[in-house]
Every structure is written in structure tokens, then in C-alpha cells.
Design a protein around this motif. Sequence first.
Motif, short mmCIF file in Angstrom:
data_model
loop_
_atom_site.label_atom_id
_atom_site.label_comp_id
_atom_site.label_asym_id
_atom_site.label_seq_id
_atom_site.Cartn_x
_atom_site.Cartn_y
_atom_site.Cartn_z
N ALA A 51 0.27 0.67 1.34
CA ALA A 51 1.60 0.09 1.22
C ALA A 51 1.70 -0.66 -0.09
N SER A 53 4.81 -2.14 -0.96
CA SER A 53 5.77 -3.18 -0.66
C SER A 53 6.31 -2.89 0.73
N ALA A 54 7.31 -3.65 1.16
CA ALA A 54 7.90 -3.41 2.47
C ALA A 54 8.65 -2.08 2.54
N THR A 55 8.94 -1.50 1.38
CA THR A 55 9.72 -0.26 1.35
C THR A 55 9.07 0.85 0.54
N SER A 56 7.78 0.71 0.18
CA SER A 56 7.13 1.75 -0.62
C SER A 56 5.66 1.89 -0.25
N VAL A 57 5.13 3.08 -0.52
CA VAL A 57 3.71 3.38 -0.28
C VAL A 57 3.17 4.13 -1.48
N PRO A 99 10.71 -1.14 6.41
CA PRO A 99 9.67 -2.14 6.66
C PRO A 99 9.09 -1.98 8.07
N THR A 127 4.04 0.07 6.35
CA THR A 127 4.70 -0.89 5.47
C THR A 127 4.74 -2.26 6.15
#
Length: 331
Positions: A51, A53-57, A99, A127
Motif C-alpha cells: 500500500a 497510501s489509502a488510495t494507492s498500491v 481505503p 489499503t
Amino acid sequence: MRGVPSAVVLCRRAAACCAALLLVTSCGRAGADDDEGGRLPGAPTGVSAEAGSATSVHVMWNALPGGDGISRYEVYRGARKVLEVPASRHMVDVTRLRPSTAYAFSVRARGTDGRLGPPSRKVRARTPAAGPADRSAPTRPGSARGRTAGSRAVHLSWSASEDDRGVVSYDIYQGDTKVHSVGGNQTAAVVAGLRPGARYVFTVRARDAADNLSPAGSAVRLTTPGSDDGRATAPGDFRATTRRADGAYHIELSWVPPRTDGVVTEYQIHLDGKPATSLVYGGKVPSGRATYSFYAGPEKGVTHRVRVRAKLPDGTWGGFSAERTVTTGAR
């Protein structure tokens, strides 16, 4: 008469025999078609997902051996293709995710003949939760240092960054290009796929769950041991001639691009032992022989030495082509 098959039985046996022969012939033909179509790319290995961020991997993998036959890699989320990248890249950021959600990713290689290889094993990442609005970036990673790990890899380390919500990942840059990423609980990484005897510059940046990116840490400059004679990365079949146009002479160059695991978009032309000009492709890159022409002056009978080299997908310069000697106005 007993022991003598009837006509019906004989016909059935003949039909079965013909069917068997047809099947063998069909299989043999399919095998020939596969050979003519080239070798199917293998499944990528070393696939991992972290992960970012909360919106990306971040999804990463190893380059397939013999990458000359690979045109690109395709990244799948579940059964859906979400991204594709040139063969020179072995990492992507999959964005616009939710998220607190678990995802499964796999990677497939597509050959230069257009055929798609089998999928890699699936890797999973979750995430983190999205917190309140966060506009504060992590602090700069400190104490960056590194060492070579053989002639084709380096080991990098740094001290942890600080963030009011926590660091989710660290991004490693080679020059201006992000080449690797590790989780926020790690402060070391190995970057592989380098060339012997080449100079590299690495920096590290921290990222939090809101995708805020820290300033880059101090640069780590390393030269991999060993030597590279440049033959594998040099432009081939280099040719140089001169022509006269509009009252002046021009040097006409042509060459075959080096075989790399990515697309070469920049070349440097050396004239009489010094850099003279650069060629950068902003659009479509020639798939076959490349050509270039540049001004050489109005005087006849001037002799020049010329050679060319490519900037490789990893950001380093490849080997020089053979050097050619040309004389303006000579036939």
C-alpha cells in the motif's frame, strides 16, 4: 466364418484409424504454428504489492530473462487490466483505490509479437484507512547511505521520517525516475537490474496515507564495480556521410538502435571527441534504423570524427558506436 471381421467392423476400425491419424496430424500442425509464432512470454516472478497510501498500491516484479522479446507488462486487479507499462519498467502505482480495502494483483508480459504470456501468482495488499484531511507531508528521510551489492545491484538505507499520521511507504528514485518502493516500516531496500561499471544517483522520499510526499533525502552516489565494454548497449551498424545543401555541408548519420529492455528516446552525437548535439524523440520512436542530419559548416575538405551513444531506459549512457571519419565534399 469365425475370426473374420465383418465389413461393418472393418469400416469402423478404418474410421477410428483415420480419426487418430487426423488428430496426430492436427497436433503436429499446431506445434509448428507455435514455433512459427515465437516463444510465449513466461510468467513474471518476484511480484509484490505494498500500500502506498489509502488510495494507492505499489506493484513490483522482476524483469523476465531475455527481455528483448518483451514489449510491455500488463498489471491486473483481479481479472481486470488496470495498467500497462513498457518493458523497461518493473513497478507501477495503481491509484484510485478505496481505503480499508483488500486487493489482489497479478502481472502478465506481452511479447513483441503481440502474444500475452500467463499471469504471475496473485499478490495481495490492503489499503489503510483514510483519516481526516491531512495536508502535512512527512519529514525528509535522513542519513541516506548505500553500498554496492555485486555489479548489478545496490543496497540503500536511511533513517525513518516522521509524520503526524504515520509513514505508509518510502519511494526510491534513480535520478528523476521512481524505481522501487517499500513499506513505511522499512528503512532499507535493494535496487537490482543495474549495469556493471555505471554511475547511479539515488534519493528516497517518504509518503503518508494521504499521498503527501516528503522532500527527497540526500543523494546517494554509487558506481557499480566491474567493467562494461559497451558493446551490448552501443548503437549498431553506424554509418556517416556528408552532403551539400543550401551552400553548406551536413553530416548524415544512421544506425540501428541498441537492444534494451525498453525504448531508447535520446541519443548524443560526439564530433571530434566532444559532445556536439543531442537527438530526443518526443513522439513515435523509429522501430528500425534511425537517421539524423546536422550542420557541419560551409568549408569543403574538412575532416571530422563522429560517433553516437544512447541514453538507456535506466537513465545511464550506453556504449559508443564505432567511430566514423567523414570529409566534407568528399565522394
